[in-house]
Design an enzyme around this catalytic site. Sequence first.
Site, PDB file in Angstrom:
ATOM      1  N   CYS A 101      66.219  56.121  41.038  1.00 24.42           N
ATOM      2  CA  CYS A 101      65.656  57.428  41.401  1.00 24.42           C
ATOM      3  C   CYS A 101      65.229  57.415  42.870  1.00 24.42           C
ATOM      4  O   CYS A 101      64.066  57.175  43.198  1.00 24.42           O
ATOM      5  CB  CYS A 101      64.472  57.769  40.494  1.00 24.42           C
ATOM      6  SG  CYS A 101      63.860  59.442  40.752  1.00 24.42           S
ATOM      7  N   THR A 106      52.218  75.739  23.913  1.00 25.76           N
ATOM      8  CA  THR A 106      53.110  76.765  23.354  1.00 25.76           C
ATOM      9  C   THR A 106      52.692  78.134  23.869  1.00 25.76           C
ATOM     10  O   THR A 106      51.518  78.361  24.168  1.00 25.76           O
ATOM     11  CB  THR A 106      53.080  76.772  21.813  1.00 25.76           C
ATOM     12  OG1 THR A 106      54.025  77.733  21.334  1.00 25.76           O
ATOM     13  CG2 THR A 106      51.698  77.087  21.260  1.00 25.76           C
ATOM     14  N   TYR A 107      53.686  78.990  24.022  1.00 25.76           N
ATOM     15  CA  TYR A 107      53.437  80.390  24.377  1.00 25.76           C
ATOM     16  C   TYR A 107      53.888  81.270  23.217  1.00 25.76           C
ATOM     17  O   TYR A 107      54.010  82.478  23.363  1.00 25.76           O
ATOM     18  CB  TYR A 107      54.185  80.745  25.662  1.00 25.76           C
ATOM     19  CG  TYR A 107      53.860  79.793  26.803  1.00 25.76           C
ATOM     20  CD1 TYR A 107      52.714  79.964  27.576  1.00 25.76           C
ATOM     21  CD2 TYR A 107      54.683  78.700  27.086  1.00 25.76           C
ATOM     22  CE1 TYR A 107      52.395  79.072  28.605  1.00 25.76           C
ATOM     23  CE2 TYR A 107      54.375  77.813  28.103  1.00 25.76           C
ATOM     24  CZ  TYR A 107      53.237  77.998  28.858  1.00 25.76           C
ATOM     25  OH  TYR A 107      52.935  77.118  29.866  1.00 25.76           O
TER      26      TYR A 107
END
EC number: 1.11.1.-
Length: 554
Positions: free
Chosen positions: A190, A448-449
Amino acid sequence: MEEREGEVRWDGLCSRDAASRAAALDNIGQVVLRRSETIAPVAAVPLSRAADGPLVPAARDGLSEVLARLLMLSKRCPFPDVREKSEAILSRVQELGIRIPRPLGHGPSRFIPEKETIQVGNEDAMMHALFAESFATLGRLDNVTLVMVFHPQYLESFLKTQHYLLQMDGPLPLHYRHYIGIMAAARHQCSYLVNLHVNDFLHVGGDPKWLNGLENAPQKLQNLGELNKMLAHRPWLITKEHIEQLLKTEENSWSLAELIHAVVLLTHYHSLASFTFGCGISPEIDCEGGHTFRPPSVSNYCICDITNGYHGVDEIQASPTGSIPVSSTESVCEVEALMEKMKQLQECRDEEEASQEEMATRFEREKRESMFVCSSEDEESAPTRDVSRHFEDTSYGYKDFSRHGMHVPTFRVQDYSWEDHGYSLVNRLYPDVGQLLDEKFHIAYNLTYNTMAMHKDVDTSMLRRAIWNYIHCMFGIRYDDYDYGEINQLLDRSFKVYIKTVVCTPEKTTKRMYDSFWRQFEHSEKVHVNLLLVEARMQAELLYALRAITRYMT
């Protein structure tokens, strides 16, 4: 050269006080213009001709690095005064007849169109506070932050944890922390994270010789190489003997507190490499691959840009690894089908519960099947020398459990869990970090939405649990109370390929993989998936390392 570079003081730009930033900007402007005048064309040339005629390269005296940083500040600083003044300094340098850099690429992610990400300067008050905090502590607003900010609650926890690990009081000296970050990120090739931490390592006084290769670092850090590679690729192989070797080595031994700090850093950067590749994070503007001094050609890019990995927008969209064309009807059906499966599974749960034997069989089946999930694009890629010098044994990578007849016993969470064992061990040896990690795990798992693509008021807990438990299943970790039969119902093959690649061999992630799962979902939802992958992977690595440390201690 070093003394002259020291004249450019960037620290004042991180201040929340506008007067301090203004003074720092004045100093930077004076130093940059003074240097520019020493290499500018003949001063007698009218400004209009100097700007239109051939421009002088800025490579001398470290000026190009300074100009690249000013370009980054003009685009990515959360403080408007810094953005505007940086742009003004660059314009003045160009008027002197010196070539200034321009950004390559389009936004913080190669997978997400720039117009769908948060634009610096257009953020709301909460996001601005996060951006200012990030800039004040890191001296930059990096592309990881600009993608994570789709989920501000998580980003706040992530930045707080990372700041504590890198900059607050702790068992390891600052330069060791950044060097361990380099070692961890390099395991997955990376270069994005390696580049950032090379700069940070030097900034806190690290010895540049260490960057020539792991063999030039102190023996104590070299000894960490074995644990680094096992944690990154095969954490199930870590035993208390590996821990004993690090703690008992005569003059280069680690203390328990230092080792916990190192393990948390290694797992943090292994999983952050997964996020970097999983979301297609672009190079930082001021790093290699993030800018060019070449003038734009008529078609918006020139051949030199292509060789550096930059392609024009049209070319990206037309490329074979770009988006996979799919009808909107087909995608909508995909969402509806997933929601229907969730509903059916909930009904089955309510009606009957499988026996413990059946649950164990389903886990073993899923674990076995996960070994055969691989991408058609899955091919060995040799790490570039530039990154591979930061670790040993470049051929050592992820291997599935039962390959070549090797059996790894299942890790049962009821015998050793983060909540009951790992959390308290970390908190005891590295105070407050257990709490920070616990908060971050919970936010990612519970975030969460209540939406799924175009649908609202949806309970997504079943889906989130399936993703988390599938990742842990790939690492051999089993939850006795979970029915692993649900995973095959909820995660289709293209999604499993993406998950396994991002978690196990992130450097092989492609835009095609990102585009091919959950095609009707928002980019913010795909970033949310990546947060689950990051935290589930980090917790899995930590569980194996902490269990080995616990066994050593008892």
